[in-house]
Enzyme design. Structure first.
Site, PDB file in Angstrom:
ATOM      1  N   CYS A  36      45.934  41.316  56.817  1.00 50.56           N
ATOM      2  CA  CYS A  36      46.050  42.410  55.837  1.00 50.56           C
ATOM      3  C   CYS A  36      46.817  43.632  56.343  1.00 50.56           C
ATOM      4  CB  CYS A  36      44.665  42.812  55.348  1.00 50.56           C
ATOM      5  SG  CYS A  36      43.455  42.915  56.662  1.00 50.56           S
ATOM      6  N   HIS A  54      44.511  49.817  53.667  1.00 47.64           N
ATOM      7  CA  HIS A  54      44.769  50.064  55.091  1.00 47.64           C
ATOM      8  C   HIS A  54      45.992  50.983  55.218  1.00 47.64           C
ATOM      9  CE1 HIS A  54      41.809  47.130  55.949  1.00 47.64           C
ATOM     10  NE2 HIS A  54      42.559  46.126  56.371  1.00 47.64           N
TER      11      HIS A  54
HETATM   12  P1  NAP Z   1      33.357  37.044  53.874  1.00 41.84           P
HETATM   13  O1  NAP Z   1      33.072  38.095  52.865  1.00 41.84           O
HETATM   14  O2  NAP Z   1      32.494  36.956  55.086  1.00 41.84           O
HETATM   15  O3  NAP Z   1      33.323  35.588  53.110  1.00 41.84           O
HETATM   16  C1  NAP Z   1      33.357  34.358  53.810  1.00 41.84           C
HETATM   17  C2  NAP Z   1      33.262  33.174  52.842  1.00 41.84           C
HETATM   18  O4  NAP Z   1      33.259  31.962  53.621  1.00 41.84           O
HETATM   19  C3  NAP Z   1      31.979  33.133  51.990  1.00 41.84           C
HETATM   20  O5  NAP Z   1      32.288  32.667  50.697  1.00 41.84           O
HETATM   21  C4  NAP Z   1      31.103  32.115  52.711  1.00 41.84           C
HETATM   22  O6  NAP Z   1      30.183  31.451  51.868  1.00 41.84           O
HETATM   23  C5  NAP Z   1      32.167  31.133  53.169  1.00 41.84           C
HETATM   24  N1  NAP Z   1      31.644  30.308  54.264  1.00 41.84           N
HETATM   25  C6  NAP Z   1      31.051  30.692  55.418  1.00 41.84           C
HETATM   26  N2  NAP Z   1      30.660  29.605  56.132  1.00 41.84           N
HETATM   27  C7  NAP Z   1      30.997  28.520  55.398  1.00 41.84           C
HETATM   28  C8  NAP Z   1      30.853  27.106  55.595  1.00 41.84           C
HETATM   29  N3  NAP Z   1      30.253  26.596  56.690  1.00 41.84           N
HETATM   30  N4  NAP Z   1      31.333  26.276  54.640  1.00 41.84           N
HETATM   31  C9  NAP Z   1      31.933  26.769  53.528  1.00 41.84           C
HETATM   32  N5  NAP Z   1      32.102  28.103  53.276  1.00 41.84           N
HETATM   33  C10 NAP Z   1      31.638  28.963  54.212  1.00 41.84           C
HETATM   34  O7  NAP Z   1      34.839  37.149  54.434  1.00 41.84           O
HETATM   35  P2  NAP Z   1      36.165  37.762  53.692  1.00 41.84           P
HETATM   36  O8  NAP Z   1      36.397  39.163  54.070  1.00 41.84           O
HETATM   37  O9  NAP Z   1      36.128  37.371  52.266  1.00 41.84           O
HETATM   38  O10 NAP Z   1      37.320  36.960  54.449  1.00 41.84           O
HETATM   39  C11 NAP Z   1      37.588  35.594  54.165  1.00 41.84           C
HETATM   40  C12 NAP Z   1      38.781  35.134  54.978  1.00 41.84           C
HETATM   41  O11 NAP Z   1      39.930  35.894  54.611  1.00 41.84           O
HETATM   42  C13 NAP Z   1      38.583  35.327  56.487  1.00 41.84           C
HETATM   43  O12 NAP Z   1      39.188  34.248  57.161  1.00 41.84           O
HETATM   44  C14 NAP Z   1      39.306  36.644  56.753  1.00 41.84           C
HETATM   45  O13 NAP Z   1      39.746  36.764  58.082  1.00 41.84           O
HETATM   46  C15 NAP Z   1      40.463  36.572  55.763  1.00 41.84           C
HETATM   47  N6  NAP Z   1      41.007  37.866  55.313  1.00 41.84           N
HETATM   48  C16 NAP Z   1      40.193  38.894  54.911  1.00 41.84           C
HETATM   49  C17 NAP Z   1      40.765  40.098  54.469  1.00 41.84           C
HETATM   50  C18 NAP Z   1      39.945  41.279  54.006  1.00 41.84           C
HETATM   51  O14 NAP Z   1      40.543  42.351  53.768  1.00 41.84           O
HETATM   52  N7  NAP Z   1      38.626  41.145  53.842  1.00 41.84           N
HETATM   53  C19 NAP Z   1      42.145  40.227  54.415  1.00 41.84           C
HETATM   54  C20 NAP Z   1      42.953  39.148  54.803  1.00 41.84           C
HETATM   55  C21 NAP Z   1      42.359  37.984  55.241  1.00 41.84           C
HETATM   56  P3  NAP Z   1      28.602  31.873  51.804  1.00 41.84           P
HETATM   57  O15 NAP Z   1      28.513  33.071  50.903  1.00 41.84           O
HETATM   58  O16 NAP Z   1      27.960  30.679  51.204  1.00 41.84           O
HETATM   59  O17 NAP Z   1      28.173  32.145  53.202  1.00 41.84           O
END
Ligand code: NAP
Length: 352
Positions: free
Chosen positions: A150, A243
């Site tokens: 991001c 950001h």
């Molecule tokens: P998050 O809020 O922690 O969400 C993680 C997701 O992954 C949840 O839906 C969770 O499901 C699922 N998950 C976890 N363990 C799992 C498993 N064993 N099998 C299947 N699903 C599973 O994280 P986020 O911020 O949305 O980020 C998601 C991804 O995007 C990450 O790789 C992050 O680095 C990337 N990212 C984030 C941003 C940002 O600004 N936040 C920007 C760019 C990229 P449950 O609810 O069931 O646990």
């Protein structure tokens, strides 16, 4: 344009929710499957997710049952978006690709794979041809395309016209990253309220690496990386979304002055202009003259969060030019960029 059935892996997380929000009313993409961990599978979306988006949870989504992230279960899809936690993304995304399902991912896991595009459509749309090098399926029906981190998306977008015109030779930068960048629930309130965290684990190596691939040149089935040393300090600040990056750059060919840099950015034309993609911003880069701008709270959502704002462009006493760059981290820096990637893949006939 036909419509496509779309699944979301990691649908309950911060990025997954942003996908659901941004795909409401999308003219080409219809959400048909929602996947998350075994903790959520079998529950209705309403019961499994803590909804944090600033729109009402859509009724049809609220009622939908969460599936485990397996291709044989999430069957009714033409492709999937992934907002999976990086601890599980490698195996799951690979499984979908091998099952012939295109995966358009936000996770970091495949970003440095030499056959996987690290795509920002306005900057390196030609890198999608890397897909032809992938071996997940014999006929390339299943493949993986990633979008960058991001911070790296707005950084690369702002640098792209400058790199083409002057050749960026080095960068020193500090990020002021919003809380939502850490997912939900993210950093504890005790740590971030009225405070700044001077370190974000794992962030600085990504900032040093990803722009080199994005700004690299595609040819002969591979990307020749740009050679730009990037020294960064990543901090977490108490903003919710957007950001802000404080960037100082030096260039191989020196710009005449700050106005010259502003002119190059302002005159840059998006290569997507002709394609009529629903999520493409009309003006991807906006230069602000007012030294108070851009600000996360006021300017992150310009053009639906897809525009990158650049302000305080000034001559630097060390190196050449300093500037502030703002990008919405979960829209431009995550789900919005993925949706734009999917739109590009659809018009280029990679998604069937
Ligand atoms: P998050 O809020 O922690 O969400 C993680 C997701 O992954 C949840 O839906 C969770 O499901 C699922 N998950 C976890 N363990 C799992 C498993 N064993 N099998 C299947 N699903 C599973 O994280 P986020 O911020 O949305 O980020 C998601 C991804 O995007 C990450 O790789 C992050 O680095 C990337 N990212 C984030 C941003 C940002 O600004 N936040 C920007 C760019 C990229 P449950 O609810 O069931 O646990």
């Amino acid at each position: 344009m036909r419509t496509y059935n779309v699944g979301i892996l990691g649908a309950t997380g911060a990025v997954g929710q942003k996908f659901i929000h941004l795909l409401q009313g999308h003219p080409w993409f219809k959400i048909t499957e929602l996947g998350a961990s075994e903790r959520s599978a079998g529950k209705s979306y309403k019961d499994a997710a803590t909804w944090i988006e600033p729109i009402d949870l859509p009724e049809d989504i609220a009622r939908k049952t969460i599936q485990p992230c397996r291709p044989e279960v999430m069957e009714d899809v033409d492709f999937v978006f992934s907002g999976l936690d990086s601890s599980v993304a490698t195996e799951i995304e690979q499984e979908f690709a091998e099952a012939g399902v295109p995966v358009i991912s936000n996770a970091k896991n495949f970003r440095q794979d030499e056959t996987v595009p690290l795509l920002v459509p306005e900057v390196n749309g030609d890198h999608i041809e890397l897909i032809n090098q992938q071996k997940f399926t014999k006929d390339q029906s299943g493949f993986i395309v990633t979008n960058p981190n991001c911070v790296c998306i707005p950084l690369s977008m702002a640098l792209a016209p400058l790199h083409r015109e002057f050749g960026v030779s080095s960068i020193v930068m500090t990020t002021l990253q919003a809380i939502s960048g850490g997912g939900y629930p993210g950093v504890p309130g005790m740590d971030i309220t009225a405070n700044v965290m001077p370190h974000i684990g794992g962030e600085e190596p990504k900032i040093g690496e990803e722009p080199l691939k994005i700004l690299g040149t595609y040819g002969g089935g591979k990307v020749d990386f740009a050679k730009i040393p990037i020294e960064s300090t990543a901090t977490r600040v108490p903003t919710i979304e957007g950001h802000l990056l404080s960037v100082t750059a030096s260039f191989e060919d020196k710009p005449k002055n700050a106005d010259h840099v502003k002119e190059v950015i302002s005159n840059w034309k998006s290569p997507l202009a002709e394609l009529d993609l629903p999520s493409a911003p009309e003006q991807p880069l906006r230069v602000y003259e007012d030294p108070r701008f851009p600000q996360p709270r006021l300017h992150s959502y310009r053009e639906g969060g897809m525009q990158v704002g650049i302000g305080r462009i000034r001559e630097a006493s060390v190196m050449d030019i300093s500037m502030m760059i703002l990008g919405h981290n979960t829209v431009r820096g995550a789900a919005g960029c993925s949706i734009l990637n999917a739109e590009l893949l659809a018009v280029k006939n990679y998604i069937k």
